[in-house]
Structures are given as C-alpha cells and as structure tokens.
Motif scaffolding. Sequence first.
Motif, PDB file in Angstrom:
ATOM      1  N   ARG A 139       0.608  -7.551  -5.754  1.00 33.24           N
ATOM      2  CA  ARG A 139       1.474  -6.730  -4.922  1.00 33.24           C
ATOM      3  C   ARG A 139       2.233  -5.737  -5.791  1.00 33.24           C
TER       4      ARG A 139
ATOM      5  N   ASN B 189       1.488  -0.598   5.414  1.00 27.62           N
ATOM      6  CA  ASN B 189       1.295  -1.105   4.053  1.00 27.62           C
ATOM      7  C   ASN B 189       0.216  -2.174   3.991  1.00 27.62           C
TER       8      ASN B 189
ATOM      9  N   CYS C 159      -3.466   1.525  -6.632  1.00 33.36           N
ATOM     10  CA  CYS C 159      -2.359   1.629  -5.683  1.00 33.36           C
ATOM     11  C   CYS C 159      -1.418   2.708  -6.200  1.00 33.36           C
TER      12      CYS C 159
ATOM     13  N   ASN D 160      -2.650   6.636   0.340  1.00 32.86           N
ATOM     14  CA  ASN D 160      -3.360   5.779  -0.594  1.00 32.86           C
ATOM     15  C   ASN D 160      -4.668   5.304   0.016  1.00 32.86           C
TER      16      ASN D 160
ATOM     17  N   GLY E   7       1.462   4.864 -10.004  1.00 35.46           N
ATOM     18  CA  GLY E   7       1.076   3.542  -9.535  1.00 35.46           C
ATOM     19  C   GLY E   7       0.395   2.734 -10.607  1.00 35.46           C
TER      20      GLY E   7
ATOM     21  N   HIS F   7      -3.357  -3.700   3.288  1.00 33.32           N
ATOM     22  CA  HIS F   7      -4.280  -3.331   2.215  1.00 33.32           C
ATOM     23  C   HIS F   7      -5.553  -2.671   2.748  1.00 33.32           C
TER      24      HIS F   7
ATOM     25  N   HIS G  51      -5.847   1.000   1.803  1.00 33.35           N
ATOM     26  CA  HIS G  51      -5.823   1.338   0.382  1.00 33.35           C
ATOM     27  C   HIS G  51      -7.221   1.294  -0.228  1.00 33.35           C
TER      28      HIS G  51
ATOM     29  N   GLY H 277       2.515  -2.043  -1.509  1.00 34.65           N
ATOM     30  CA  GLY H 277       1.067  -2.039  -1.350  1.00 34.65           C
ATOM     31  C   GLY H 277       0.431  -3.166  -2.150  1.00 34.65           C
ATOM     32  N   HIS H 278      -0.903  -3.231  -2.100  1.00 34.40           N
ATOM     33  CA  HIS H 278      -1.650  -4.276  -2.796  1.00 34.40           C
ATOM     34  C   HIS H 278      -2.656  -3.640  -3.740  1.00 34.40           C
ATOM     35  N   VAL H 279      -3.022  -4.391  -4.774  1.00 34.49           N
ATOM     36  CA  VAL H 279      -3.967  -3.925  -5.771  1.00 34.49           C
ATOM     37  C   VAL H 279      -4.788  -5.111  -6.255  1.00 34.49           C
TER      38      VAL H 279
END
Length: 784
Positions: A718, A671, A656, A690, A613, A673, A676, A733-735
């Motif tokens: 994203r 998915n 992520c 995650n 990731g 956030h 996460h 996913g998001h970061v």
Amino acid sequence: MKSLEQELHCSVCKDIVKQPVVLPCQHSVCLMCASEVLVANGYPPPDLPPEPNSPASTPNTRSPRQVRRPTPKSEQRPIDRVLRSGPHLPSPSMPRSPGYGTYQGRRRKEAPPLVMMFPCIPCGQDVELGEKGLTDCLRNLTLERIVERYRHTVSLGSVAVMCQFCKPPQALEATKGCADCRSNFCNECFKLYHPWGTPRAQHEHIPPTLNFRPKVLTCPEHDQEKLQFYCRSCQRLLCPLCKLRRIHTGHKVLPVAHAYQALKEKITKEMNYIQSNQDTVLSQITQLESSITQTEVNSVSAREQLAQSIRDLTAALAERHSSLTQALESTRKKRGEALSAQVLERRGLMEHAGFMAFTQELLKETDQPCFVQAARQTHNRFSKAIENLQHFTLAADPSFRHFQLDVAKELKLLTDLTFIKAPVAPVIDTQHTMAYDQLFLCWRLPQESAPAWHYSVEYRRRGVVPGGASRGGVRGGLAAARWGWQRLDEVSGTSAVIDRLEMDSVYVLRVRGCNKAGYGEYSEEVYLHTPPAPVLNFYLDSRWGLHADRLVVSKEQRCARSVPGLSLLQAADQALTSCHLTSDLLVGDVAITQGRHYWACSVEPGSYLVKVGVGLESKLQEWFHLPQDMASPRYDPDSGHDSGAEDALDSAPPFCFLTMGMGKIYLPQHNNHHHHHSSHGNGNRDHITNGNGSSSPTGVTYPLPPRLGVCLDFEKGRVTFYDAHSLRPLWEGHVDCSGPVCPAFCFIGGGALQLQELVANRNADQTPVRRVTIQARGSNLNNN
C-alpha cells in the motif's frame, strides 16, 4: 472554630450568612444581601418574606420570645415558596408586585424578559441568574444547619427555645418541635395540639429549633416536585419533569443518590489526601516563609545595587564634566592669545605708532642709494600690513559652537533607565519549522524585546496531561517523565533540533528566552505531526544513464530539473496540431524489500507534469531500457500490450504514481487497485490518472501542496500520499511488492523537484552516493 467561622461569612456583608441562597456559580450569599445588590444594580425591588426566627437568619440581639400564634398552620408560606412566588396580578387593593427574583409580567410579542446579572465577589465576574432572578436559586439548607450547629457550639446568640403556645407568664421551655407545623411545643402543648388518633399525631417531631426547614428540596419550577436527579453536564439538580426537557437531551443525568455517593467519596478522598499530606503543606509553608525572608533580603541588596549604579553614573558624569571643562578652558586660552596678538598687530598700524614715525624719518633721506637700501624692508612691512588690512580675518573663532553637547540620546537613555527585563515571548517561524526525521524548531525575538542569553525549548506529546506525576504513583511518575513537558535548556541559537520521537504523533512545542532577569514568557504553542513511518533517506540514481539534453540532476543528487530538449522541439516543429511527448524517469538509489518507509519531496509549481510514486525495480529497468513515448500503443491500456496488466486484473499494478502539474495535484476518485493497471506510460485518454481506462476523468484536482509525502507499506503493498506540511492523507493506492520496490519520479515536459533534506543533514557535509537495498532481517545487503 475561628477558622470555621471564616467559611461561614457572606461575601457581601462579611458577616455570618443569614438565609443563604446558592448562586449558579455555587457560592452562597445572604438573601437580604442578594436583594440589596440587585436593587443597587437597577433591578426591581423583590418582595421579601418576613425573616424567619432562626440562628442562621436572626441577628444575635433578637428577643427569644415569639408572638403567640392562635393555632399551628402547616399552610404557612415557607421561604422557598415565597422565593418561587411569581408576579401578582394587579388589583385595587394590591399594586403590581414583581415578586422576589422575578421580572415584570409581559404579554405576548413583547420584548424579551430582563436577564438578571449578579456581581459575585468570589468569582470576580457577573453571574447570570436567568429570567426569574433569585427564584431559581435554592436555599442552602446544609449551610443553615452548619451555621446553627456552629452558633450552639460557640454560644453565639444561643437562646432558650420557648414553647409558642403556653400562655404567659407561665411560658415553658420547648421540648419538642414539629416539622409539619413548623412550631415548638412543651410536652403538654404537644399532646394538646397532636391528639392521639388524629392525622396530626403522625407529624414528624424533631428537637426544638428556631430554624424550620423543608424536609426536602423541591424544584423551583415545578411546585412540590422533589429533586431526584443530577445533571452532570449542567451541574444542577433536576426533578422528574425537568429531566424530560429537551435541554437535557444527551446529557449525563444520574439519580441524586448516585451523585451524592460519588461526590461524598470524592470529597472524603480529597480531604484525606490533604490531611495525609500535612507534612508537605508544612514544608511548603516553611518554603514560603523562607521566600518571604529572602525577598526582603534580596530587595535590600537590590536597593543597594541601585544606589551604587546611580553613584557610578554620577561619578562618571562628574569625571566627564571635569575633562570637558578642562578641554574648553584650554581652547579658550589658545583662542584668546591668538586674538590678542592680532590686536597688537592692528595697533601697530595707528598713526602715533613708532613704525609710522620711523617711516617719516626714512622719507627725509635724499641719498638715493642709501634710501633704496633702507626702504626695501619698510616697503615689505607696509605691503603685508595693507594685505592684512584688506583681507581681515579673525585668528580664532569666538563662537564655541563646536563645544556644545548633544545629550538628546543620553537623556533618552537616562529617561528610559529601568530595571532589566526578561525577554518577551518569542515568535515561532512556522515557515521553517518542520517535522521530518527530527523536529526542527525555528524562532525569533520581537524587535522590542530585551536580548536573550539563551533559550529553553519545551515539547510534549499531545494527549498527555502535564504533571501526571502528581497522581498515579510510580507509574504516573514514569509516564510524566516520558510524556510530560520535556526540556532543552540553554539553547544558544534561535533554532533547535529534537530527536527520539514517536512516529505518527502530534507534538506540542513552545520556547522562552532567558537573560539576567530570568525566564520570559512562553511563545504560542505550535503543533507538529511526525511522519507515519521511519524516514527513508536516499538520493536520485543516475546509474541507468540520463537524457542529458532533457534531464539534469544536481551535484548532490537530491534535485532534478527537466527542460524541453532539442528532440522535443524538432517533434513540435514537424507537427501542426500536436506533438509526441516523451517522459523521463528517475529512481531512488534504494530498493525496499520490507517494512514501512516515508519520504517527502517538493515539486516546482511551474512544472508541466511530474509523477511521484513507487514501482517494481525490474519493471522500472525494463521501461528505462526500452523508452517509449507517451502515445506508444505498447502502453495503451486497450491495446492488449499493457505488460500483462489486463491478464491479471486481481493483482496489484507494478507502479503507483500521483500526478502533479501546473500548480495542481490530481487525486483519482477511486483508490481500488483495479484502477491502477496501466503503467507509467498510460495513454493520452488516461490524462493524469494512475491507469484508469475510462475516457473521462473521475478524480478531482487540488492546489499543489508545498511538500508531498509518500509512505510505502511493503508488507501490505500500500502507498499513501500525504500533504507533508500538515500530514493530511491525500490519496491511497496499491503496488505490486513481489520484488524490490524503488521510489520513482517521472517528468513529462519541463519541471523540477527537490527531495526533502533530512534535519540531521542540514549543516552536515553531503555523504557520498551509495546503493542500498532494504530487506528483511537476517538477509544480506545487496550493494550494487
């Protein structure tokens, strides 16, 4: 007119059509011809109506005079109604008749009706007529009108149309025809049979004709219902009742007037296009005629080359025959001389030979010294003769078995001697063909194929119709030049690289070989999906140091392997039920601060746990310099020390990852956030999600794909994971992208991964490792 006549011929009888009916394939044949073909194919004989007296249905020799009719009756059965007539009920006076184009009547729960198949000659295949046979085939009234006008124009069988109600011999020529009575009248008879003030006075009068047609086409299934609609999906006319059928649900049904106008405009445009391109047609005819002439010339040249090749083969065989015969004769001579010398030697051993006589005289010598002196040489000769006699062998082999030719291979070659052939269709190697920064296409020729001198690789973007330049003017030509079939000519090897591609597009590729015989057949088309973003090329970074006893990075820094180290073995030795697993982190040597980027890697299926990731560079450095084991409470989501994750539930997580291991890949179900928040060091209760704080897994596992693709959209924060082989999205996913973001890889236990190599670097030397920061335009590069 002669060219028009060719369009009016029936494909069965090769004559001008009579009573034409339209088959489902839109071809028209004579009514009588269609019935004869059906009977010849084993179907029941139809009940044909009497032939109407019309130019489109009557032979040229038919007499113009017609039988007198007592009174005109509008109830007479027209052809189209007879065609629709079903099976008659059996009666003593009338046997069962199937009716034209129908099948025998059947009761309930009987076998399904016979479906008639008509062998259409223009189509070259059987056309299904349906259960009712030709009953559903409408009359081609337009073709009848064209035939009638054609006959009157060229005077083929044109006859005077006589009044059908004048008493002979004073029969007059008809001046009017009644479409409702379906009869021809002179002026007096028309007034007599259509008196003023009666309903017959309202009949439609037309010019006299021998071909009375119905005013409009009616539905073959619903009597007297006009065909007012056209189904574009089924390509057939419909009446209002047919339109309501379930079979036409969802079809594009238009009023027949709209279909008439649209089809008429299309045909008019197409005809005008052909007429306006007569120069092009003439140039193509000239090119074809030139090709025919060139074909004759080239065939003569090829015949001469064939004869010359055979003469060369014959001359080579004759020369070889002469040399082999000479070698055989030389050997025969040498062997004959050797055997002849051996014969002379044996004859010397005979009793009457001189040597024996000399020996007898020698034995008469009584002086012993003199005898010994003279007899030693004789003794040696006798010893050699006796040895040769006891060990007799031929001085030469008389068999000549070594001089036989094995021509089996040559005979097979001569038997298989044929003209050179173009290579057969290549087979594309889908295992090595791939789309990454460029398209890499790999193929091979089948074993039975002729060799290829070079190859032609063609590709196009899917969704673009090839040949678009033929329509659309200049813009269409530019679009075809850009998106039609593009070609790489004279590719020498069995692989090719294609660049300058559109992102997130599907490309169609094919290849064919070429040799002296020309180009061969195309291979099967393959489809390759290009990545959704520009490919990011980076290396594994070892700047922060590594645990040398657990993690090894290859020399080119694109492959990493994790092995259980001594510390892990010691921890496992001290624990009876479990041990503390340590995680090792690797990052890429790039820091991304803007744009969209894509990269791919492959994880060894036997790996224990590998996380792939992205993460914030600052958080990654913090974790690396303060390494913790997986059970540390600092990274427990419920401990309150999750690096502030629980204090910022609405913010994106700093990491992520997607987890793979033991031949599987784990995809969390949600998915959002909010799932996460935990970092890479999520606890054992989180399993391989995650950061989902739930104590039970909420995702699913799938087989590990050969390659995993990662796409980072920095502006949207994203991360999307793909099956890099098919570019199918797996999970998103998001970061947190508030700072530079780096690709990251985490190993838990033994495992290995390999970064995807660029197509452009396959045969190039490895570039030195560098540190790059990708940031917005106008800002300086941060080289660390």
